[in-house]
Scaffold this motif. Structure first.
Motif, short mmCIF file in Angstrom:
data_model
loop_
_atom_site.label_atom_id
_atom_site.label_comp_id
_atom_site.label_asym_id
_atom_site.label_seq_id
_atom_site.Cartn_x
_atom_site.Cartn_y
_atom_site.Cartn_z
N VAL A 51 4.90 5.86 1.73
CA VAL A 51 4.15 7.40 2.23
C VAL A 51 4.84 8.10 1.17
CG1 VAL A 51 2.75 9.16 3.59
CG2 VAL A 51 3.49 6.54 4.38
N PHE A 52 4.39 8.92 0.03
CA PHE A 52 5.16 10.47 -0.36
C PHE A 52 4.60 11.43 -0.28
CE2 PHE A 52 5.40 12.48 -4.31
CZ PHE A 52 6.61 11.70 -4.88
N PHE A 53 4.79 12.29 -0.48
CA PHE A 53 4.65 13.92 0.37
C PHE A 53 5.12 15.06 -1.08
CE2 PHE A 53 5.48 11.98 4.04
CZ PHE A 53 4.12 12.16 4.48
N GLY A 54 3.86 14.92 -1.57
CA GLY A 54 4.06 16.46 -2.73
C GLY A 54 4.38 16.97 -1.97
N GLY A 55 4.34 18.02 -3.08
CA GLY A 55 4.97 20.00 -2.36
C GLY A 55 4.43 20.22 -3.77
N GLY A 56 4.96 21.70 -4.42
CA GLY A 56 3.79 22.72 -4.70
C GLY A 56 3.73 23.49 -4.34
N TRP A 57 3.46 25.14 -4.33
CA TRP A 57 3.31 26.19 -3.46
C TRP A 57 2.45 26.12 -2.07
CZ3 TRP A 57 7.91 28.13 -4.68
CH2 TRP A 57 7.72 28.31 -6.75
N GLY A 58 0.67 25.70 -2.61
CA GLY A 58 0.65 25.40 -1.64
C GLY A 58 1.68 24.67 0.35
N ALA A 59 2.08 23.79 0.40
CA ALA A 59 2.68 22.56 0.96
C ALA A 59 3.55 23.62 1.69
CB ALA A 59 3.51 21.70 0.00
N ALA A 60 4.19 24.31 0.96
CA ALA A 60 5.02 25.29 1.63
C ALA A 60 3.73 26.64 2.97
CB ALA A 60 5.22 27.53 1.08
N TYR A 61 3.03 26.35 2.89
CA TYR A 61 1.72 26.58 3.90
C TYR A 61 1.82 25.95 4.98
CZ TYR A 61 1.14 31.11 0.97
OH TYR A 61 1.70 32.35 0.02
N ASP A 62 1.27 24.90 4.71
CA ASP A 62 0.84 23.20 5.84
C ASP A 62 1.65 22.30 5.53
OD1 ASP A 62 -0.35 21.90 3.55
OD2 ASP A 62 -2.33 22.90 3.68
N MET A 63 2.50 21.61 5.24
CA MET A 63 3.10 21.08 5.32
C MET A 63 4.16 20.66 6.31
SD MET A 63 3.16 17.60 3.22
CE MET A 63 1.83 18.07 2.10
N ASN A 64 4.58 21.13 7.29
CA ASN A 64 5.33 21.01 8.60
C ASN A 64 4.06 21.56 9.50
OD1 ASN A 64 4.44 23.45 8.06
ND2 ASN A 64 6.61 24.43 9.01
N ASP A 65 2.89 20.46 8.61
CA ASP A 65 2.10 20.85 10.50
C ASP A 65 2.08 19.61 11.51
OD1 ASP A 65 -1.10 21.42 10.75
OD2 ASP A 65 0.04 19.58 11.32
N SER A 66 1.73 20.23 12.42
CA SER A 66 2.09 18.92 13.59
C SER A 66 1.81 17.78 14.09
CB SER A 66 2.05 19.71 15.13
OG SER A 66 0.78 20.77 14.71
N ILE A 67 1.18 17.87 13.13
CA ILE A 67 -0.05 16.58 13.34
C ILE A 67 1.10 15.59 11.83
CG2 ILE A 67 -1.93 15.23 11.90
CD1 ILE A 67 -4.01 17.76 12.88
N VAL A 68 1.29 16.27 11.07
CA VAL A 68 2.37 15.37 9.97
C VAL A 68 3.77 14.64 10.64
CG1 VAL A 68 3.32 15.35 7.75
CG2 VAL A 68 1.01 17.11 8.16
N LYS B 233 1.06 -1.14 -0.22
CA LYS B 233 -0.04 -0.05 -0.17
C LYS B 233 1.05 1.31 -0.15
CE LYS B 233 -3.39 0.17 2.37
NZ LYS B 233 -4.52 0.44 3.79
N ALA B 234 0.55 2.33 -0.66
CA ALA B 234 1.12 3.43 -0.93
C ALA B 234 0.28 4.65 -0.32
CB ALA B 234 2.15 4.02 -2.16
N LEU B 235 0.42 5.31 0.57
CA LEU B 235 -0.10 6.95 0.47
C LEU B 235 0.71 8.16 -0.43
CD1 LEU B 235 -2.81 7.89 2.18
CD2 LEU B 235 -1.10 8.73 4.28
N ILE B 236 -0.32 9.06 -0.49
CA ILE B 236 -0.05 10.06 -1.13
C ILE B 236 -0.66 11.03 -0.48
CG2 ILE B 236 0.23 11.88 -4.05
CD1 ILE B 236 1.16 9.30 -3.96
N VAL B 237 0.31 11.98 -0.08
CA VAL B 237 -0.02 13.30 0.67
C VAL B 237 -0.08 14.60 0.12
CG1 VAL B 237 -0.72 13.85 3.03
CG2 VAL B 237 0.61 11.91 3.03
N THR B 238 -1.21 15.17 0.18
CA THR B 238 -0.84 16.47 0.06
C THR B 238 -0.89 17.92 0.69
OG1 THR B 238 -3.46 16.80 -0.91
CG2 THR B 238 -1.64 15.41 -2.52
N THR B 239 -0.79 19.35 0.25
CA THR B 239 -1.42 20.34 0.83
C THR B 239 -3.08 20.33 0.95
OG1 THR B 239 -1.07 22.38 0.71
CG2 THR B 239 -1.38 21.61 -1.23
#
Length: 285
Positions: free
Chosen positions: A148-165, A49-55
Motif C-alpha cells: 500500500v503506497f501513499f503518494g504526496g503532493g500539497w493536497g495530502a497536507a490537508y487530508d492524508m492523516n484522516d482518521s479513517i486512513v 496486489k498493490a494499492l496507490i492511495v492519494t489525496t
C-alpha cells in the motif's frame, strides 16, 4: 532609426541562448537529481496486489477559504509507483481519501519537471479511468493488498492523516503482512496510526517525508500538516538528505527495522521507494 546590426546580433544571440536553456532545462534538472533513474533489481510479482492511495484535496487554501491555487497529488508520486508495480506484473488499484476523481497538481505536468511516467499516464486510458474513478479509502481494505503506497503532493497536507486512513493502517499492520510505503506528504498517513496501547505506531521507527526546508523553498504560506514536524511529534526517527543546495533535488529512502514501512523524502524518491517495497516483499515471502 533602424537598429544597428550589432544590436540585432546581440538580440539574436540572447534569444538563441534562452531557447537553448529552455530545451536543456529538463535534462539539467534530471542530471542534478530530479526524478533520478533507477536501475535496480527487477521483479515478477504475479498474483500480488498493490494499492496507490492519494489525496482528494485539490486547492491550496486556508481555513474558511474555498478557493485558491489548484493542487492535489504531484503526478509522479502516483505514476512512478503505479508503473513500477504494474511492470512487476502486480494488479494495481487506485484509491483516494473521498473516492472519485483524483486531483492532480497541474504544475507537475510542466515540461521541465514531469517524469517519463507522467507521459505514459497521459496515454494510458486504463490508468486514467482508475484515476477518474478511484475507490474511496473507506471502501477498501488495506489487508487485501500486499503493498500500500501513499503518494504526496500539497493536497495530502490537508487530508492524508484522516482518521479513517490511520485506523486502516493500524488494522492492516496488526492483521496482515502488508508493506506500507510513502513519499513526500504521503507519510502523513502514518502519523495518527495507533498501536495496541494507544501510542503512536511509528514511534521509534526510522522514517522520512518532505522537509520543512522544501516547504520554504517553494514559498508555501499555509498547509495544515507538515510531514517532518508530524513524524517527529509522533516519535519517529526522522531522517532526510540536504546535501544539495536546491532542496527539491535531494532524495532519501529509508525502511524501519521491522521492514513494514518504506518511506521516501520527496518526489525524487518514488522509484527507490517502490522498488524497496517490492524487494522487501520478495524477501518476506
Amino acid at each position: 532609426m533602424k537598429p544597428s546590426k550589432k544590436l540585432i546580433y546581440v538580440f539574436a544571440a540572447l534569444l538563441a541562448l534562452v531557447v537553448i536553456l529552455a530545451v536543456a532545462l529538463p535534462y539539467i534538472l534530471h542530471f542534478r537529481g530530479l526524478h533520478p533513474d533507477y536501475d535496480g533489481e527487477t521483479f515478477d510479482l504475479s498474483g500480488k496486489k498493490a494499492l496507490i492511495v492519494t489525496t482528494s484535496h485539490g486547492v491550496l487554501n486556508k481555513p474558511g477559504e474555498t478557493t485558491g491555487q489548484p493542487t492535489g497529488i504531484f503526478a509522479s508520486e502516483m505514476t512512478i509507483p503505479y508503473y513500477d508495480f504494474l511492470d512487476a506484473n502486480m494488479e494495481v488499484d487506485v484509491a483516494s481519501i473521498q473516492g472519485g476523481k483524483v486531483p492532480i497538481d497541474p504544475q507537475s505536468f510542466y515540461y521541465f519537471v514531469s517524469a517519463p511516467e507522467d507521459e505514459r499516464f497521459l496515454d494510458d486510458d486504463i490508468y486514467k479511468a482508475k484515476v477518474e474513478n478511484s475507490f474511496a479509502v473507506a471502501e477498501v481494505d488495506f489487508k487485501d493488498y500486499d503493498l500500500v503506497f501513499f503518494g504526496g503532493g500539497w493536497g495530502a497536507a490537508y487530508d492524508m492523516n484522516d482518521s479513517i486512513v490511520a485506523a486502516k493502517v493500524s488494522d492492516a499492520y496488526y492483521n496482515s503482512d502488508v508493506i506500507f510505503g510513502s513519499v513526500c506528504h504521503g507519510a502523513l498517513a502514518f502519523t495518527e496510526a495507533k498501536d495496541k496501547n494507544g501510542g503512536y505506531l511509528v514511534k521509534g521507527r526510522t522514517m522520512t517525508g518532505v522537509t520543512q526546508r522544501q516547504l520554504k523553498t517553494f514559498g508555501i504560506e499555509y498547509t495544515p500538516y507538515h510531514p517532518e514536524l508530524e513524524l517527529k511529534k509522533a516519535g519517529a526517527i526522522y531522517k532526510a538528505e540536504s546535501k544539495k543546495i536546491l532542496e527539491p533535488l535531494n532524495t532519501l529512502t529509508v525502511i524501519d527495522k521491522e521492514k513494514r514501512f518504506v518511506t521516501g523524502q520527496n518526489q525524487n524518491s518514488s522509484h527507490e521507494t517502490a522498488h524497496l517495497m517490492m524487494k522487501t516483499l520478495t524477501e518476506l515471502q
